[in-house]
Design a protein around this motif. Sequence first.
Motif, mmCIF file in Angstrom:
data_model
loop_
_atom_site.group_PDB
_atom_site.id
_atom_site.type_symbol
_atom_site.label_atom_id
_atom_site.label_comp_id
_atom_site.label_asym_id
_atom_site.label_seq_id
_atom_site.Cartn_x
_atom_site.Cartn_y
_atom_site.Cartn_z
ATOM 1 N N THR A 1 120.264 49.556 67.241
ATOM 2 C CA THR A 1 119.504 49.989 68.455
ATOM 3 C C THR A 1 120.087 51.263 69.016
ATOM 4 O OG1 THR A 1 119.144 47.748 68.863
ATOM 5 C CG2 THR A 1 118.778 49.129 70.966
ATOM 6 N N TYR A 2 119.302 52.100 69.433
ATOM 7 C CA TYR A 2 119.641 53.502 69.767
ATOM 8 C C TYR A 2 118.639 54.392 70.457
ATOM 9 C CZ TYR A 2 118.085 55.543 65.526
ATOM 10 O OH TYR A 2 117.244 56.019 64.234
ATOM 11 N N HIS A 3 118.866 55.622 70.942
ATOM 12 C CA HIS A 3 118.048 56.387 71.191
ATOM 13 C C HIS A 3 117.321 57.119 69.996
ATOM 14 C CE1 HIS A 3 120.300 56.040 75.303
ATOM 15 N NE2 HIS A 3 118.939 56.242 75.674
ATOM 16 N N ALA A 4 116.275 56.346 69.332
ATOM 17 C CA ALA A 4 115.983 56.907 68.227
ATOM 18 C C ALA A 4 115.181 58.148 68.233
ATOM 19 C CB ALA A 4 114.829 55.799 67.462
ATOM 20 N N ARG B 1 115.474 53.209 74.155
ATOM 21 C CA ARG B 1 116.231 52.905 73.296
ATOM 22 C C ARG B 1 115.569 51.759 72.325
ATOM 23 N NH1 ARG B 1 121.861 52.437 76.374
ATOM 24 N NH2 ARG B 1 120.324 51.726 78.055
ATOM 25 N N PHE B 2 115.518 51.944 70.825
ATOM 26 C CA PHE B 2 114.616 51.189 70.111
ATOM 27 C C PHE B 2 115.662 50.699 68.957
ATOM 28 C CE2 PHE B 2 111.796 54.184 72.286
ATOM 29 C CZ PHE B 2 111.117 53.382 72.819
ATOM 30 N N THR B 3 114.853 49.921 68.031
ATOM 31 C CA THR B 3 115.641 49.269 67.068
ATOM 32 C C THR B 3 114.943 49.854 65.549
ATOM 33 O OG1 THR B 3 116.039 47.096 68.249
ATOM 34 C CG2 THR B 3 116.347 47.152 66.068
ATOM 35 N N VAL B 4 115.840 50.402 64.949
ATOM 36 C CA VAL B 4 115.475 50.905 63.537
ATOM 37 C C VAL B 4 116.615 50.367 62.505
ATOM 38 C CG1 VAL B 4 115.097 53.113 62.293
ATOM 39 C CG2 VAL B 4 114.680 53.076 64.653
ATOM 40 N N ASN B 5 116.169 49.868 61.600
ATOM 41 C CA ASN B 5 116.966 49.387 60.514
ATOM 42 C C ASN B 5 118.094 48.535 61.098
ATOM 43 O OD1 ASN B 5 116.147 49.602 58.018
ATOM 44 N ND2 ASN B 5 117.125 51.705 57.725
#
Lengths: 331, 297
Positions: free
Chosen positions: A242-245, A235-239
């Motif tokens: 935070t989710y399973h990108a 799980r990471f942060t994009v914009n």
Amino acid sequence: MKLVCPAGNLPMLKAAVGAGADAVYLGFRDDTNARHFAGLNFSDGSARRAVAHAHERGCEVYVAINTYPRPAGWRRWQRAVDTAADLGVDALILADLGVLDYAARRHPGVRLHLSVQGSATNSEALRFYADAFGVERAVLPRVLSMAQVERLCEDSPVELEVFGFGSLCVMVEGRCLLSAWTTGESPNTEGACSPARAVRWVESAGGTEVRLNDVLIDRFAPGENAGYPVVCKGRFTVNGATYHALEEPTSLNTLELLPALARAGVAAVKIEGRQRSVAYVDKVVRVWREALDTCRRSPEAYTPRSEWMATLASLSEGAQTTLGAYDRPWQ
Amino acid sequence: MRLSLGPLLYQWSRDAIEAFYAERMADPVDVVYLGETVCAKRRSLATDDWLALGRELAGAGKQVVISTLALVQAGSELATVRRLCRNGEFLVEANDMGAVRLLADAGLPFVGGASLNLYNVAALRLLRGRGMVRWVPPLELSRDDLGDLLGEARRAGIVLETELFAFGRVPLACSARCFTARHVGRPKDRCEIVCEDYPEGLPMASQEGEPLFTLNGVQTQSGAVQHLLGHGGALAELGVEILRLSPQPAHMGEIIGRYRAALDGACAETAVDRWVTAPLCDGFFRGAPGMAAAPDP
């Protein structure tokens, strides 16, 4: 369709053969195969016993030598090819052009399969391997939709093998450097994705952190199911979100596609999981044997039984399964 | 040492693409790679437009190479690759074995892209025999491995140009899934080319805010920017003949200028920090995890 099953060691091989595998695949105890994990795989001696056991019971044996040798390791790959050929196995599963060339010249009688690590996703690529090395079967990367698999079956000069069940690579196999980027070890060269030596679990009051070479891959709340940490399932942060990108912890399960795969002319279905347990292999192979037999008897009436799906879900990452790229909306 | 401009890995508007390459006409790059290598749905420029742009750049004295799609699945994608391979004017960079087969079959020379996974001399010899005249080593290959490989190739009499990915976010993986469309909750089939909103990709950080990767449609790139100019001497010693610089939307001219000047010995400065929007790294080349930054001298 043949059922091709994983054998991480001799007990697992016996379980797969006993549960109804048509073929088992295995690797040697070094970086010449893509499941180079401590305590896994076969010595020359155990490989010999494995071949004898399987062949006595009418089961084929394939040997995966499917990583890419760099100059310093070249002889190790040559030796692996020679050893496997001497064992009288039914096919070698190869990816590297140099290794394919060596095997085709040195052991012209040995059947060659193109590993999924060879990243062949279209008919011209398949034709290249067929023409250059006499490859007779290719394992397709887990990126093709069902419609694309059907089309490829029509155009392919070689037999096709597809993944049926197990861990889901979301990236084209043989072309993924996420592990190398983070840890310095890659599936291509070391046979390792997310090597165990780089994994660190850190417990704290708020739950568990998992780090890969110190990089935070995920945080789990107390009681949350935590799978083996690979970069693509973290799980990471994009914009700010935070989710399973890339992908959620989930396993591939194509049980419901069996009639379509058979109709398309797919030659073999592969079960992933040489790194899993004997019990896992036994349960998964039994379900798939029964499903394939049921489908062959009456493909029109076939639907996956709920108890099969429940068994497979219970053995899956995050207890959930997906059709992956076979299903267009997943893409 | 020559400089090349790699294929544009991002989705930009037609105007942005034309403006970018117009600025490159006078830049000191020797080789320019053109074409869509990431996603067949990106069509700011059609195949004919790329070829026309290629003629302009060739007119400005650049060697133009047409680069093919890396992940070729659909029949329409294969048809485009076939057309590019038979373009009749420009050298082609093959980014999958399907393109290799089409080019070799037609008896055409080609560049072997990094995704062909050429890790040893036997692999190089095989493709040299099928028409490969230049190759880009796998992006994870270290200086030591590359040294072994090029030394052995020389001793074996294999004549090939070597081009190294020297600058830019490293294309680390590709998938059937579009991660940019997924981020905005759209299915790939109705993506509306949302990746055009991110001309340098969409940064993906750890939950601690460490930049890790960059989402670029179906491609996952590094978060950090690889920058190997500080190793210029070592690269020349290894026998690398071309350094590839990967396009970014701003300051490309400055970066090209810095590389050219440093390689020519006209300037001792190798830093490009002020022209990039992410940390710099050189781990792969040093045999370390790719994301590792060069230790302070």
